[in-house]
Design an enzyme around this catalytic site. Structure first.
Site, PDB file in Angstrom:
ATOM      1  N   ASN A 159      -3.869   1.377  10.606  1.00  0.00           N
ATOM      2  CA  ASN A 159      -3.726   0.168  10.283  1.00  0.00           C
ATOM      3  C   ASN A 159      -2.946  -1.059  10.834  1.00  0.00           C
ATOM      4  O   ASN A 159      -1.673  -0.831  11.152  1.00  0.00           O
ATOM      5  CB  ASN A 159      -3.547   0.172   8.867  1.00  0.00           C
ATOM      6  N   HIS A 176      -7.070   2.935  -7.621  1.00  0.00           N
ATOM      7  CA  HIS A 176      -5.848   1.948  -7.896  1.00  0.00           C
ATOM      8  C   HIS A 176      -6.196   0.950  -8.774  1.00  0.00           C
ATOM      9  O   HIS A 176      -7.081   0.015  -8.505  1.00  0.00           O
ATOM     10  CB  HIS A 176      -5.938   1.363  -6.337  1.00  0.00           C
ATOM     11  N   ARG A 195      -3.487   4.915 -10.362  1.00  0.00           N
ATOM     12  CA  ARG A 195      -2.186   4.280  -9.909  1.00  0.00           C
ATOM     13  C   ARG A 195      -2.023   2.816 -10.499  1.00  0.00           C
ATOM     14  O   ARG A 195      -3.400   2.214 -10.517  1.00  0.00           O
ATOM     15  CB  ARG A 195      -1.999   4.289  -8.464  1.00  0.00           C
ATOM     16  N   TYR A 213       3.847  -6.568  -3.158  1.00  0.00           N
ATOM     17  CA  TYR A 213       3.061  -5.435  -3.012  1.00  0.00           C
ATOM     18  C   TYR A 213       2.437  -4.877  -4.113  1.00  0.00           C
ATOM     19  O   TYR A 213       2.749  -4.881  -5.239  1.00  0.00           O
ATOM     20  CB  TYR A 213       3.708  -4.174  -2.242  1.00  0.00           C
ATOM     21  N   ASP A 254       3.347   3.528  -7.007  1.00  0.00           N
ATOM     22  CA  ASP A 254       3.830   3.409  -5.528  1.00  0.00           C
ATOM     23  C   ASP A 254       4.734   2.363  -5.452  1.00  0.00           C
ATOM     24  O   ASP A 254       4.660   1.044  -5.733  1.00  0.00           O
ATOM     25  CB  ASP A 254       2.535   2.933  -4.773  1.00  0.00           C
ATOM     26  N   HIS A 283       6.716   1.929  -2.488  1.00  0.00           N
ATOM     27  CA  HIS A 283       6.420   1.314  -1.339  1.00  0.00           C
ATOM     28  C   HIS A 283       7.613   0.998  -0.573  1.00  0.00           C
ATOM     29  O   HIS A 283       7.720  -0.164   0.137  1.00  0.00           O
ATOM     30  CB  HIS A 283       5.542   0.018  -1.379  1.00  0.00           C
ATOM     31  N   GLU A 330       5.880   6.920  -5.845  1.00  0.00           N
ATOM     32  CA  GLU A 330       5.715   7.254  -4.441  1.00  0.00           C
ATOM     33  C   GLU A 330       6.493   6.347  -3.352  1.00  0.00           C
ATOM     34  O   GLU A 330       6.694   5.303  -3.909  1.00  0.00           O
ATOM     35  CB  GLU A 330       4.019   6.654  -4.093  1.00  0.00           C
ATOM     36  N   GLU A 372       3.318   9.074   3.799  1.00  0.00           N
ATOM     37  CA  GLU A 372       2.330   8.465   4.275  1.00  0.00           C
ATOM     38  C   GLU A 372       2.444   7.812   5.859  1.00  0.00           C
ATOM     39  O   GLU A 372       1.599   7.604   6.334  1.00  0.00           O
ATOM     40  CB  GLU A 372       1.550   7.298   3.482  1.00  0.00           C
ATOM     41  N   ARG A 413       2.624  13.543   1.463  1.00  0.00           N
ATOM     42  CA  ARG A 413       1.535  12.603   1.381  1.00  0.00           C
ATOM     43  C   ARG A 413       0.964  12.275   2.830  1.00  0.00           C
ATOM     44  O   ARG A 413       0.235  11.298   3.111  1.00  0.00           O
ATOM     45  CB  ARG A 413       1.917  11.125   0.614  1.00  0.00           C
ATOM     46  N   HIS A 471      -2.282  10.712   1.682  1.00  0.00           N
ATOM     47  CA  HIS A 471      -2.644   9.205   1.657  1.00  0.00           C
ATOM     48  C   HIS A 471      -4.265   9.040   1.861  1.00  0.00           C
ATOM     49  O   HIS A 471      -4.667   9.639   2.641  1.00  0.00           O
ATOM     50  CB  HIS A 471      -1.887   8.591   2.839  1.00  0.00           C
ATOM     51  N   ASP A 506      -7.613   1.923   4.529  1.00  0.00           N
ATOM     52  CA  ASP A 506      -7.446   1.988   5.997  1.00  0.00           C
ATOM     53  C   ASP A 506      -7.832   3.246   6.695  1.00  0.00           C
ATOM     54  O   ASP A 506      -7.728   3.408   7.723  1.00  0.00           O
ATOM     55  CB  ASP A 506      -6.182   1.387   6.404  1.00  0.00           C
ATOM     56  N   GLU A 540      -5.509  10.670  -2.789  1.00  0.00           N
ATOM     57  CA  GLU A 540      -5.645   9.127  -3.141  1.00  0.00           C
ATOM     58  C   GLU A 540      -7.258   8.903  -2.664  1.00  0.00           C
ATOM     59  O   GLU A 540      -7.685   9.132  -1.619  1.00  0.00           O
ATOM     60  CB  GLU A 540      -4.871   8.568  -2.169  1.00  0.00           C
ATOM     61  N   TRP A 542       8.553  -3.305   3.948  1.00  0.00           N
ATOM     62  CA  TRP A 542       7.034  -3.455   3.601  1.00  0.00           C
ATOM     63  C   TRP A 542       6.581  -2.440   3.004  1.00  0.00           C
ATOM     64  O   TRP A 542       6.212  -1.908   2.101  1.00  0.00           O
ATOM     65  CB  TRP A 542       6.243  -4.273   4.413  1.00  0.00           C
TER      66      TRP A 542
HETATM   67  O1  EZ4 Z   1       0.475   0.357   2.260  1.00  0.00           O
HETATM   68  O2  EZ4 Z   1      -2.508   2.017   3.514  1.00  0.00           O
HETATM   69  O3  EZ4 Z   1      -0.578   4.583  -0.989  1.00  0.00           O
HETATM   70  N1  EZ4 Z   1      -1.124   3.425  -0.513  1.00  0.00           N
HETATM   71  C1  EZ4 Z   1      -0.489   2.517   0.253  1.00  0.00           C
HETATM   72  C2  EZ4 Z   1      -1.366   1.591   1.217  1.00  0.00           C
HETATM   73  C3  EZ4 Z   1      -0.639   1.238   2.481  1.00  0.00           C
HETATM   74  C4  EZ4 Z   1      -1.704   1.172   3.519  1.00  0.00           C
HETATM   75  C5  EZ4 Z   1      -0.951   0.717   4.887  1.00  0.00           C
HETATM   76  O4  EZ4 Z   1      -1.720   0.807   5.770  1.00  0.00           O
HETATM   77  O5  EZ4 Z   1       0.703   2.624   0.234  1.00  0.00           O
HETATM   78  O6  EZ4 Z   1      -1.584   0.385   0.487  1.00  0.00           O
HETATM   79 CO    CO Z   2       1.724   4.395  -0.495  1.00  0.00          CO
END
Ligand code: EZ4
Ligand code: CO
Length: 403
Positions: free
Chosen positions: A38, A123, A148, A160, A211, A213, A237, A263, A284, A313, A317, A340, A403
C-alpha cells in the site's frame, strides 16, 4: 520439466491500486500472486520486473522451496516489506500452479481442511459512537461472528479508523500524504468508552476487536488494556509500534487483554522474540507481505509451539488474490485464530474473480484447483494506476506521530 516461461507484472487500480504477478509455465499453466504494498506499489513492481523476473525465467516451476531460497538467500539483501512482498507474489503464483497441475485446491496440498470455514472479522466504523453502533448492528445482522469497532475521536479530525465520504473505509486516500491528527490522551478517554457502549448494546454475542494502530507507549497501552479487560476483547491490535519488541514485555505484565501484532512485520525473524517469549496472542503477518504461503506457514508453525494463533492482516489493500492464498493456509493450520476480511469494492471484484464465499460468519475457500483466482486482464486495463498514499498523523503541536 515445467519451467517458468513468462512473468507479467500487472498494475491496476479498480477502486484502489493493486500489483499482481502472473506466471506462465512452459506447459501453459498460469499462476497468480498479489504483490501489492500500500502506497509503495511501484517499488514492488520494479523489484519484480527489474530484478526478480529476469532471474526467474527457466526455473523449474515445481520447486517452490528452492525458488524461495533463491530469491531470499540468493539476493543477499534480506527481509523488508518490498523484498518479502515480491517473494510472496512468486511463491503464491507457484502454489497456484502446483494446485492446478495436481487438479486440487492448494489447501489439499497443505494437508487438507482442519476446519469447515475460516472465522473472519469485519470493520465497523463511524464518525461518532451512534454511527459506529449502527455499523456494528449491520455487520452482526449480515452474519459476522467477529467485528472490529473503531469510531472517530471527538476533537481529533480524521483520526484513524473512521471512513471517509462514500462509506468505504480505505486509509490510502490522497495523491500525496494527507495530514491526519492524533491525541493519545483523548483516545485513552474515548475509545474504552465506545467499546463499552458496544458491549452495553449488544452484549457478548460476538467477538469484539479493536485496532490501536501503533499509537501508544507500552505504559499507555497497559492502561488501555486494563480499562477494557471486563469487555473481553478478542484482541487489541498493534497497541505499540512493533519495532521495539521489548515494549511488549512491559505491556504483557500490565494487562490480560489479548494482544495481536505483525501486519507491518515480514519474516519469521521479525516475530521470533514476540512469539518465543509469548509476548503476543495472535500473529498478524500476512501471506502477501511475509514471503507467501511457504514462509507464513513456517511463522505459524513456530507460533503453534508457543500458544500463539494466527490472525492475518486482510485489509482491502491485500488483493482478493492475497485473501485466496491466506484462506488456503488458514483452513489447514492447527493454530488458526481469525482472518481479517474487509470486503473489496465491486470494481475490484470485476477484475479479480474469486471462488471464496462468505457463509454464516466464515469464509469458505474455493474448491477450484490452485488458489481459485481468475484475474481479468482486459477488465484491469480499464483501471490504470492512480498514485495514492497513506496519510501521516501529527499531534496538536505539529509533531509527526506514528500512523
Ligand atoms: O492501516 O492495511 O488492520 N488493518 C489495518 C489497515 C492498515 C492498512 C495499511 O495498508 O490496520 O487499515
Ligand atoms: Co491493523
Amino acid at each position: 520439466m515445467d519451467r517458468i516461461e513468462r512473468c507479467d507484472v500487472i498494475v491496476c487500480s479498480p477502486g484502489r491500486n493493486f500489483v499482481t504477478l502472473k506466471i506462465t509455465t512452459s506447459d501453459g499453466l498460469v499462476g497468480w500472486g498479489d504483490a501489492t504494498l500500500n502506497g509503495r506499489e511501484l517499488s514492488v513492481a520494479a523489484y519484480l520486473s527489474e530484478h526478480v523476473v529476469p532471474a526467474l525465467i527457466g526455473h523449474d516451476a515445481s520447486r517452490i522451496g528452492d525458488v524461495w531460497q533463491f530469491l531470499y538467500r540468493g539476493a543477499y539483501w534480506r527481509r523488508g516489506p518490498v523484498t518479502m512482498t515480491a517473494i510472496a507474489a512468486v511463491d503464491c503464483a507457484l502454489w497456484d500452479i502446483k494446485g492446478k497441475r495436481a487438479g486440487l485446491p492448494v489447501y489439499e496440498l497443505l494437508g487438507g481442511k482442519a476446519r469447515e470455514g475460516v472465522l473472519v472479522y469485519g470493520h465497523a466504523t463511524g464518525h461518532d459512537v451512534a454511527e459506529m453502533l449502527d455499523d456494528v448492528a449491520r455487520y452482526r445482522d449480515s452474519g459476522f461472528r467477529a467485528i472490529r469497532a473503531q469510531a472517530a475521536i471527538t476533537g481529533i479530525p480524521n483520526a484513524y479508523g473512521a471512513h471517509t465520504a462514500g462509506g468505504v473505509y480505505d486509509p490510502a486516500d490522497g495523491s500525496l500524504p494527507a495530514v491526519t491528527n492524533w491525541d493519545t490522551p483523548a483516545y485513552l478517554e474515548q475509545a474504552p468508552a465506545y467499546l463499552r457502549a458496544v458491549r452495553e448494546r449488544f452484549g457478548f454475542s460476538f467477538e469484539l476487536l479493536h485496532d490501536c494502530h501503533h499509537r501508544m507507549t507500552p505504559n499507555e497501552a497497559g492502561q488501555f488494556g486494563r480499562s477494557v479487560e471486563d469487555l473481553r476483547l478478542f484482541w487489541m491490535e498493534d497497541p505499540v509500534p512493533a519495532e521495539n519488541q521489548e515494549g511488549y514485555r512491559l505491556l504483557r505484565s500490565r494487562t490480560s487483554t489479548p494482544i495481536a501484532t505483525g501486519e507491518v512485520l515480514n519474516s519469521i525473524w521479525d516475530v521470533q522474540t514476540l512469539i518465543t517469549e509469548q509476548l503476543i496472542d495472535y500473529v498478524r503477518t500476512s501471506v502477501s507481505h511475509s514471503g507467501g504461503i511457504t514462509h507464513l506457514r513456517r511463522i505459524f508453525d513456530l507460533a503453534a509451539l508457543y500458544h500463539v494463533r494466527s490472525g492475518s492482516h486482510g485489509a482491502t489493500d491485500l488483493s482478493p488474490a492475497s485473501l485466496s492464498a491466506a484462506l488456503a493456509l488458514d483452513i489447514t493450520i492447527p493454530n488458526f485464530g481469525i482472518q481479517e476480511f474487509m470486503e473489496h469494492r465491486p470494481e475490484t471484484m470485476e477484475v479479480f474473480r474469486v471462488g471464496y464465499r462468505f457463509e454464516d460468519g466464515y469464509l469458505i475457500p474455493s474448491e477450484a484447483p490452485g488458489l481459485g483466482i481468475e484475474f481479468d486482464e482486459e477488465a484491469a486495463k480499464r483501471f490504470p494506476y492512480d498514485r495514492k498514499y497513506l496519510p501521516v498523523a501529527r499531534l496538536a503541536d505539529g509533531t509527526l506521530s506514528d500512523w
